[in-house]
Write a protein that holds these residues in place. Sequence first.
Motif, short mmCIF file in Angstrom:
data_model
loop_
_atom_site.label_atom_id
_atom_site.label_comp_id
_atom_site.label_asym_id
_atom_site.label_seq_id
_atom_site.Cartn_x
_atom_site.Cartn_y
_atom_site.Cartn_z
N HIS A 223 0.83 -1.20 0.00
CA HIS A 223 0.00 0.00 0.00
C HIS A 223 0.87 1.25 0.00
CE1 HIS A 223 -2.99 2.81 2.08
NE2 HIS A 223 -3.56 2.48 0.96
N GLY A 224 1.89 1.26 0.86
CA GLY A 224 2.75 2.43 0.97
C GLY A 224 3.51 2.74 -0.31
N LEU A 225 4.06 1.70 -0.95
CA LEU A 225 4.83 1.94 -2.17
C LEU A 225 3.92 2.27 -3.35
CD1 LEU A 225 7.81 -0.56 -1.98
CD2 LEU A 225 7.70 1.85 -1.37
N ALA A 226 2.68 1.78 -3.33
CA ALA A 226 1.73 2.18 -4.37
C ALA A 226 1.43 3.67 -4.25
CB ALA A 226 0.45 1.36 -4.27
N LEU A 227 1.21 4.14 -3.02
CA LEU A 227 1.00 5.56 -2.79
C LEU A 227 2.23 6.37 -3.20
CD1 LEU A 227 -0.73 5.58 0.72
CD2 LEU A 227 -1.81 6.09 -1.47
#
Length: 335
Positions: free
Chosen positions: A298-302
């Motif tokens: 989730h964090g790297l997608a953001l």
Amino acid sequence: MSDARRRPPSSTDVAALAGVSQKTVSRVLNGEPYVSEEVRERVLAAARELGYRRNTAARALHLGRFHRIGVASIGSSLYGPSSLLVALERQAREIGYAFAVAYAGEGAGVMSAVESLLAQGVDAIVVSDPIDGSQELRIDADVPVLSFRPIPGPRVVVTGVSGVEAGRQATEHLLGLGHATVWHVAGPHRWPAARDRARGWREALAAAGAPEPPAREGDWSPASGYAAGRVLAADPRVTAVFAANDDMAIGVLRALAEAGRAVPEEVSVVGMDDIPAAAYLSPPLTTIRQDFEAIARHGLALLAAEIERSPGQAALGDLPAHLVVRRSTAPPAKP
């Protein structure tokens, strides 16, 4: 051997072997759309066969990108931070980014690590570990920054499991079983994660009108949980304990067992993290699970999305904490 044989393979060689144009090779290697899956696989197979490696420096100059994510880490071997670091590296590879780590001490050392990464050339920064909250940190980088707690900065992206929500869930579970109050073995106060979990514990007690016992501070280790557990085991009022991580919960379980206080018949215990051993303890430990793969994904997608955006727009996305109920918790014994 001729110069042609000695030189490294080029994108022209890849194109010739794959039977496509150089532009198609460029599209595939840059992860661009409008290339069929069959052609993409053919180009990648040709690149592997030839041992082709892109010139990262030249590509960065051409695109204005390094295709590399930097991580500022305090290098902790604790289960949570180390598991998150591994998950971040795996997810970075999945989305086609190289991964660089700069280790630093707590507090101001984080900024030294950030500056080191920026000097190496990165498209974004991840601040992967807790930071000494005694210092006001602000990251004024001109690249996106992913953090797992709110920090000021023009391009900061925040995500992760809320420690406040996790502490609240653990405490509400124990109160819901009928315990009059819940005792807390906290992590070290200088860690924001420890303060957040303690805050959730306090808020849940206050919402239920339950008394707030004094918290005992540990250092995340089983030994510190054991030391706190010995004190708690000697107090007959203690029937429920929330430890801020599973390692300290393990120490509490050992202290209770030595004192002859049965778990969960006399004292219920909840931890946090859901370490691999938690399900195999005696009794199996009730805990709050953090899905580090989901957090990293989730964090790297953001972060990847933020790389494409103009400065000044931050994203916020908390992930849910998951209570995993096992046999270390039960209603209190009737008097």
